[in-house]
Design a protein around this motif. Structure first.
Motif, mmCIF file in Angstrom:
data_model
loop_
_atom_site.group_PDB
_atom_site.id
_atom_site.type_symbol
_atom_site.label_atom_id
_atom_site.label_comp_id
_atom_site.label_asym_id
_atom_site.label_seq_id
_atom_site.Cartn_x
_atom_site.Cartn_y
_atom_site.Cartn_z
ATOM 1 N N TYR A 14 67.335 -74.041 118.182
ATOM 2 C CA TYR A 14 68.501 -73.943 117.297
ATOM 3 C C TYR A 14 68.241 -74.662 115.973
ATOM 4 C CZ TYR A 14 73.235 -74.462 115.527
ATOM 5 O OH TYR A 14 74.349 -74.442 114.722
ATOM 6 N N THR A 18 68.054 -72.926 112.330
ATOM 7 C CA THR A 18 69.107 -73.315 111.394
ATOM 8 C C THR A 18 68.543 -73.860 110.095
ATOM 9 O OG1 THR A 18 70.624 -73.783 113.214
ATOM 10 C CG2 THR A 18 71.148 -74.772 111.094
ATOM 11 N N TYR A 32 73.916 -69.010 115.987
ATOM 12 C CA TYR A 32 74.931 -69.401 116.965
ATOM 13 C C TYR A 32 74.340 -69.541 118.360
ATOM 14 C CZ TYR A 32 77.880 -67.644 113.207
ATOM 15 O OH TYR A 32 78.463 -67.425 111.984
ATOM 16 N N PRO A 36 80.807 -66.723 117.793
ATOM 17 C CA PRO A 36 82.153 -67.272 117.622
ATOM 18 C C PRO A 36 83.235 -66.188 117.738
ATOM 19 C CG PRO A 36 81.029 -67.132 115.513
ATOM 20 C CD PRO A 36 80.030 -66.744 116.562
ATOM 21 N N VAL A 40 82.856 -62.262 112.461
ATOM 22 C CA VAL A 40 81.494 -62.802 112.400
ATOM 23 C C VAL A 40 80.809 -62.270 111.143
ATOM 24 C CG1 VAL A 40 81.239 -63.078 114.901
ATOM 25 C CG2 VAL A 40 80.570 -60.940 113.825
ATOM 26 N N SER A 46 71.750 -65.066 117.321
ATOM 27 C CA SER A 46 72.414 -65.628 118.491
ATOM 28 C C SER A 46 71.372 -66.004 119.533
ATOM 29 C CB SER A 46 73.389 -64.590 119.077
ATOM 30 O OG SER A 46 74.010 -65.084 120.239
#
Length: 138
Positions: A14, A18, A32, A36, A40, A46
């Motif tokens: 992650y 990121t 993500y 969420p 989106v 994901s």
């Protein structure tokens, strides 16, 4: 076998996705752990499923993690999703991941599937990576 390093591997993946500059330029930080609720972004990453098998040996506990990283796009074609998928692959394979627990023996690209999701009209690329981890904490 130890599943104790699974969280550390997920955190490292992650964090890499990121904060990698190339990935960020393409998805603007839309990475993500779980998609969420609500609206989106039109293009996002994901973290997905994981399958783990024992790889312990005489030197200690270890595990082979097969993880899925997905790129989802609402674009009409696959080009933007493929560009992001390439950046994800470069980010994960370009430099060793640093784990909060244990250490990465290696990570390898295992394959991908690009498909249209008819119900939502989106494009999705599911990439599979295999990561060998040794748990140095035990």
């Amino acid at each position: 076998m130890s599943y104790a390093v699974a969280s550390a591997l997920q955190e490292a993946v992650y964090e890499r996705l990121t904060f990698d500059a190339n990935v960020y330029d393409l998805v603007q930080g839309a990475v993500y752990d779980g998609v969420p609720a609500g609206t989106v972004p039109p293009l996002f990453i994901s973290l997905g499923e994981e399958k783990v098998t024992d790889r312990s040996d005489a030197d200690g506990y270890g595990a082979l993690h097969e993880v899925v990283v997905s790129v989802v796009s609402s674009a009409n074609g696959f080009q933007s999703a493929k560009r992001v998928a390439g950046a994800v692959s470069d980010a994960l394979l370009g430099a060793p991941l640093v784990l909060g627990r244990g250490y990465l023996v290696g990570i390898w690209f295992r394959g991908a599937e690009a498909r249209r999701i008819t119900r939502s009209g989106t494009r999705r690329i599911d990439m599979r990576f295999r990561a060998q981890i040794q748990d140095s904490s035990l």
